[in-house]
Design a protein around this motif. Sequence first.
Motif, PDB file in Angstrom:
ATOM      1  N   ALA A   1       0.556  -1.122  -0.145  1.00 47.57           N
ATOM      2  CA  ALA A   1      -0.049  -0.094   0.070  1.00 47.57           C
ATOM      3  C   ALA A   1       1.177   1.366  -0.148  1.00 47.57           C
ATOM      4  O   ALA A   1       2.275   1.061   0.538  1.00 47.57           O
ATOM      5  CB  ALA A   1      -0.973  -0.188   0.990  1.00 47.57           C
ATOM      6  N   THR A   2      -0.330   2.652   0.199  1.00 44.32           N
ATOM      7  CA  THR A   2       0.879   3.362  -0.504  1.00 44.32           C
ATOM      8  C   THR A   2       0.004   4.975   0.031  1.00 44.32           C
ATOM      9  O   THR A   2      -1.352   4.944  -0.601  1.00 44.32           O
ATOM     10  CB  THR A   2       1.954   3.911  -1.933  1.00 44.32           C
ATOM     11  OG1 THR A   2       1.804   5.192  -1.955  1.00 44.32           O
ATOM     12  CG2 THR A   2       0.451   4.304  -3.158  1.00 44.32           C
ATOM     13  N   THR A   3       0.568   5.688   0.350  1.00 43.51           N
ATOM     14  CA  THR A   3       0.050   7.025   0.340  1.00 43.51           C
ATOM     15  C   THR A   3       0.476   8.151  -0.714  1.00 43.51           C
ATOM     16  O   THR A   3       0.815   6.891  -1.384  1.00 43.51           O
ATOM     17  CB  THR A   3       0.267   7.815   1.910  1.00 43.51           C
ATOM     18  OG1 THR A   3       2.020   8.771   1.350  1.00 43.51           O
ATOM     19  CG2 THR A   3       0.421   7.518   2.901  1.00 43.51           C
ATOM     20  N   LEU A   4      -0.731   8.195  -0.815  1.00 44.56           N
ATOM     21  CA  LEU A   4      -0.382   9.755  -2.088  1.00 44.56           C
ATOM     22  C   LEU A   4      -1.270  11.054  -1.762  1.00 44.56           C
ATOM     23  O   LEU A   4      -2.725  11.414  -1.213  1.00 44.56           O
ATOM     24  CB  LEU A   4      -1.281   8.424  -3.410  1.00 44.56           C
ATOM     25  CG  LEU A   4      -1.506   8.757  -4.826  1.00 44.56           C
ATOM     26  CD1 LEU A   4      -0.732   8.009  -6.169  1.00 44.56           C
ATOM     27  CD2 LEU A   4      -2.365  10.375  -5.133  1.00 44.56           C
ATOM     28  N   SER A   5      -0.414  12.069  -1.858  1.00 50.11           N
ATOM     29  CA  SER A   5      -0.951  13.378  -2.744  1.00 50.11           C
ATOM     30  C   SER A   5      -0.541  13.908  -3.939  1.00 50.11           C
ATOM     31  O   SER A   5       0.334  14.008  -4.418  1.00 50.11           O
ATOM     32  CB  SER A   5      -0.159  14.595  -1.082  1.00 50.11           C
ATOM     33  OG  SER A   5      -0.950  13.849  -0.041  1.00 50.11           O
ATOM     34  N   THR A   6      -1.708  14.118  -4.703  1.00 53.70           N
ATOM     35  CA  THR A   6      -1.534  15.193  -5.903  1.00 53.70           C
ATOM     36  C   THR A   6      -2.393  16.566  -6.340  1.00 53.70           C
ATOM     37  O   THR A   6      -2.990  16.784  -5.584  1.00 53.70           O
ATOM     38  CB  THR A   6      -1.804  14.024  -7.187  1.00 53.70           C
ATOM     39  OG1 THR A   6      -1.653  14.400  -8.376  1.00 53.70           O
ATOM     40  CG2 THR A   6      -3.635  13.384  -6.677  1.00 53.70           C
ATOM     41  N   VAL A   7      -1.904  16.827  -6.923  1.00 57.69           N
ATOM     42  CA  VAL A   7      -3.018  18.370  -6.846  1.00 57.69           C
ATOM     43  C   VAL A   7      -2.573  18.892  -8.570  1.00 57.69           C
ATOM     44  O   VAL A   7      -1.454  17.982  -9.812  1.00 57.69           O
ATOM     45  CB  VAL A   7      -1.871  19.507  -6.823  1.00 57.69           C
ATOM     46  CG1 VAL A   7      -0.202  19.857  -7.102  1.00 57.69           C
ATOM     47  CG2 VAL A   7      -2.812  20.970  -7.020  1.00 57.69           C
ATOM     48  N   VAL A   8      -3.650  19.214  -9.118  1.00 59.25           N
ATOM     49  CA  VAL A   8      -3.778  18.900 -11.004  1.00 59.25           C
ATOM     50  C   VAL A   8      -4.085  21.003 -11.252  1.00 59.25           C
ATOM     51  O   VAL A   8      -5.363  20.804 -10.916  1.00 59.25           O
ATOM     52  CB  VAL A   8      -4.850  18.603 -11.777  1.00 59.25           C
ATOM     53  CG1 VAL A   8      -5.048  18.518 -13.159  1.00 59.25           C
ATOM     54  CG2 VAL A   8      -4.450  17.372 -11.290  1.00 59.25           C
ATOM     55  N   LEU A   9      -3.006  21.508 -11.923  1.00 63.12           N
ATOM     56  CA  LEU A   9      -3.443  23.059 -11.920  1.00 63.12           C
ATOM     57  C   LEU A   9      -3.842  22.599 -13.864  1.00 63.12           C
ATOM     58  O   LEU A   9      -3.544  22.746 -14.567  1.00 63.12           O
ATOM     59  CB  LEU A   9      -2.161  23.404 -12.377  1.00 63.12           C
ATOM     60  CG  LEU A   9      -1.402  23.366 -10.110  1.00 63.12           C
ATOM     61  CD1 LEU A   9       0.028  24.773 -10.630  1.00 63.12           C
ATOM     62  CD2 LEU A   9      -2.293  24.142  -9.417  1.00 63.12           C
ATOM     63  N   ARG A  10      -5.109  23.148 -13.980  1.00 63.73           N
ATOM     64  CA  ARG A  10      -5.850  23.441 -15.251  1.00 63.73           C
ATOM     65  C   ARG A  10      -6.677  25.279 -15.850  1.00 63.73           C
ATOM     66  O   ARG A  10      -7.098  25.521 -14.892  1.00 63.73           O
ATOM     67  CB  ARG A  10      -7.063  22.521 -15.868  1.00 63.73           C
ATOM     68  CG  ARG A  10      -7.394  22.184 -17.346  1.00 63.73           C
ATOM     69  CD  ARG A  10      -8.233  21.372 -17.460  1.00 63.73           C
ATOM     70  NE  ARG A  10      -9.412  21.613 -17.118  1.00 63.73           N
ATOM     71  CZ  ARG A  10     -10.751  21.160 -17.187  1.00 63.73           C
ATOM     72  NH1 ARG A  10     -10.563  20.035 -17.300  1.00 63.73           N
ATOM     73  NH2 ARG A  10     -11.829  21.361 -16.051  1.00 63.73           N
ATOM     74  N   GLY A  11      -6.051  25.713 -16.515  1.00 64.21           N
ATOM     75  CA  GLY A  11      -6.924  26.602 -16.727  1.00 64.21           C
ATOM     76  C   GLY A  11      -6.031  28.076 -15.459  1.00 64.21           C
ATOM     77  O   GLY A  11      -5.164  27.965 -15.226  1.00 64.21           O
ATOM     78  N   ARG A  12      -7.129  28.612 -14.846  1.00 70.09           N
ATOM     79  CA  ARG A  12      -7.167  29.387 -13.836  1.00 70.09           C
ATOM     80  C   ARG A  12      -7.579  28.786 -12.439  1.00 70.09           C
ATOM     81  O   ARG A  12      -7.456  28.779 -11.494  1.00 70.09           O
ATOM     82  CB  ARG A  12      -7.753  30.612 -14.274  1.00 70.09           C
ATOM     83  CG  ARG A  12      -7.691  31.031 -15.173  1.00 70.09           C
ATOM     84  CD  ARG A  12      -8.135  32.617 -15.368  1.00 70.09           C
ATOM     85  NE  ARG A  12      -8.239  33.481 -14.565  1.00 70.09           N
ATOM     86  CZ  ARG A  12      -7.370  34.363 -14.460  1.00 70.09           C
ATOM     87  NH1 ARG A  12      -6.748  34.238 -15.239  1.00 70.09           N
ATOM     88  NH2 ARG A  12      -6.869  35.417 -13.362  1.00 70.09           N
ATOM     89  N   ARG A  13      -7.305  27.186 -12.529  1.00 72.17           N
ATOM     90  CA  ARG A  13      -8.069  26.269 -11.287  1.00 72.17           C
ATOM     91  C   ARG A  13      -7.591  25.566 -10.712  1.00 72.17           C
ATOM     92  O   ARG A  13      -6.453  24.575 -11.933  1.00 72.17           O
ATOM     93  CB  ARG A  13      -9.148  25.846 -12.131  1.00 72.17           C
ATOM     94  CG  ARG A  13     -10.472  26.735 -11.453  1.00 72.17           C
ATOM     95  CD  ARG A  13     -11.763  26.341 -10.893  1.00 72.17           C
ATOM     96  NE  ARG A  13     -12.057  25.606 -10.373  1.00 72.17           N
ATOM     97  CZ  ARG A  13     -13.348  26.077  -9.138  1.00 72.17           C
ATOM     98  NH1 ARG A  13     -13.252  27.145  -9.370  1.00 72.17           N
ATOM     99  NH2 ARG A  13     -12.903  25.433  -8.129  1.00 72.17           N
ATOM    100  N   TRP A  14      -7.496  24.986  -9.768  1.00 73.31           N
ATOM    101  CA  TRP A  14      -6.325  23.959  -8.992  1.00 73.31           C
ATOM    102  C   TRP A  14      -7.386  22.520  -8.191  1.00 73.31           C
ATOM    103  O   TRP A  14      -8.742  22.874  -7.721  1.00 73.31           O
ATOM    104  CB  TRP A  14      -5.140  24.136  -8.327  1.00 73.31           C
ATOM    105  CG  TRP A  14      -5.640  24.824  -6.683  1.00 73.31           C
ATOM    106  CD1 TRP A  14      -6.373  26.174  -6.666  1.00 73.31           C
ATOM    107  CD2 TRP A  14      -6.382  24.683  -5.378  1.00 73.31           C
ATOM    108  NE1 TRP A  14      -6.130  26.528  -5.643  1.00 73.31           N
ATOM    109  CE2 TRP A  14      -6.816  25.316  -4.190  1.00 73.31           C
ATOM    110  CE3 TRP A  14      -5.963  22.581  -5.260  1.00 73.31           C
ATOM    111  CZ2 TRP A  14      -7.603  24.821  -3.427  1.00 73.31           C
ATOM    112  CZ3 TRP A  14      -7.176  22.865  -3.703  1.00 73.31           C
ATOM    113  CH2 TRP A  14      -6.822  23.650  -2.948  1.00 73.31           C
ATOM    114  N   VAL A  15      -6.894  21.168  -8.328  1.00 71.84           N
ATOM    115  CA  VAL A  15      -7.492  20.285  -7.901  1.00 71.84           C
ATOM    116  C   VAL A  15      -6.719  19.696  -7.336  1.00 71.84           C
ATOM    117  O   VAL A  15      -5.942  19.077  -7.637  1.00 71.84           O
ATOM    118  CB  VAL A  15      -8.900  19.735  -9.206  1.00 71.84           C
ATOM    119  CG1 VAL A  15      -9.315  18.625  -8.184  1.00 71.84           C
ATOM    120  CG2 VAL A  15      -9.932  20.212  -9.408  1.00 71.84           C
TER     121      VAL A  15
END
Length: 566
Positions: free
Chosen positions: A104-118
Amino acid sequence: MLTVSLGHASLKGPRANNEDFVGAVTPEGAELDNKGLIAVVADGVGGHANGREAAEFTVRSLLCDYYATPDTWAIPKALDKVISAANRWLVSQSAKRAETAGMATTLSTVVLRGRRWVSAHVGDSRTYLLRDGELKRLTQDHIWEHPELDTVLSRAVGLDQRLSLDFSEGELQEDDCFILLTDGAWGTLRDARIQAIVEKFEDPQEAAFALVEAAVDGGAQDNCTALVLYVNELPRDTLRDSLARIRELPIPARLKPGQEIDGLTVLDVMHDSRVTLLYRVRLPNGDVAVLKTLHDSADPQDAAALAHEEWIARRVTDAAFPQVIPWTARSQLYYLMTWHEGESLRQRLNRGHRFSAAELADLGEKILKGLSSLHRLGIIHRDIKPDNLHLGADGRLRILDLGVAASDGQTEGERFGEINNPGTPSYMAPELFAQGDERPRANESSDLYAFGVTLYELATRKYPYGEIEPFQRPKFGDPVPATRYRPDIPEWLESILLKAVAREAVRRFETAEEVLLALQRGAHRPLQVARRRPLMERDPQLALKLLCALSLFGNVALALLLFMRN
């Protein structure tokens, strides 16, 4: 356009092996517009031989498969689908062999698209946002407090069959800084030290190295990984650049047969609505196509809606839909689609055609296969009706007009005005007539309801609840059985129609595939559907009144009987 700079670093610290893994993808051009860039850190669960493998597999799968998801999907949906698939694989590996148990593993991710982040997160890695001198943690640690152990993960990729991810999102600003850290780094440095280190460096690579080195020097007992991402420049517009370029084109003046536009010769006007125009045009190579544009009185919202319609149509490549024709010579606001000889089902109805049960089942299957492909892309048509279903001379049925279609890939900053009203009243599901905050958004269920009304109309030339006029507030009782108008309709087909147009969404089919299966089984395995709902469901007040009346009548009769005996 969106421009960023990033850096990452990872040190094993006192551990024999480094079980962390970090990665990022920074695409360019259309892929950056449509999918954005993604950065991720993962920390393989310690104490297991395959912790590193779990972290690396999950990160590589996410970075690769995220870009294979449809552009029309919302970012959280795409992330959830991809990470959940990785979770299922890790769980299956853990069940196969003892040496991979607990992979198993932890996971943290961020997506930047246009003028927003998720951001998406599970486990105890962390994502921070440094903005205007303030460091904000975007994630919550998924851990259990344990008296004998430092921490015990309550959630991680590969830990359980069902994975629950945390999502957050917001607007980007220039000079934003995103910091992704595994627990070895943030657990040693703490928030104030993290902010102080990052603010010292203009180069994100130097900041990332400084973070992990400071953590190791500070006595970290675990692997230390950092990814630092600076937002240098944002797109000019809240709409995607490609849409902005299209909608800024001038609207052409009304065209007449024989006139030319960008090398296209107008043959005739196919459709003229309040806002839109459809022309049949001839290309320089002799092929015939459909040109869709706006009246010259259209406003900027209409232009944005047409641009968005083209964006969706380009991504729907299924043969059940007309295909967009690339046209680099375009100098005005329009787009081209393939043209197909034939007629709409509305035109066929108007010609007096009487559809047999076999024809209805065949048409239903074709419509459902098209809707299924549309729904898999996260797109809701919102205006299924005979007018928008075209039966070509080649025998292929095509679904027309994505003018009011909605995709879950639209963010709040990308909600466009609609060229037409979002749906036709007689085909709209009952719940869509709710007022105010109670009104739900159109979804797969409402598309399938419209399909049911359409098939019902093709069979009977009537509507199951009667015709509904615009701005009417209809009341829905029980749908009229199709056999009242067409006694030759088989019972199995009527059952499908009644289930498809049920008043309550929970009583309808859930997916296009479910309706398709019911049609294909037909008379061999018919559905069992009640023709009328119980009175208590249809009118609870009337049912209670009748019950009280019967009770009163029974009491009076009993009193008379006792009186006569005495």
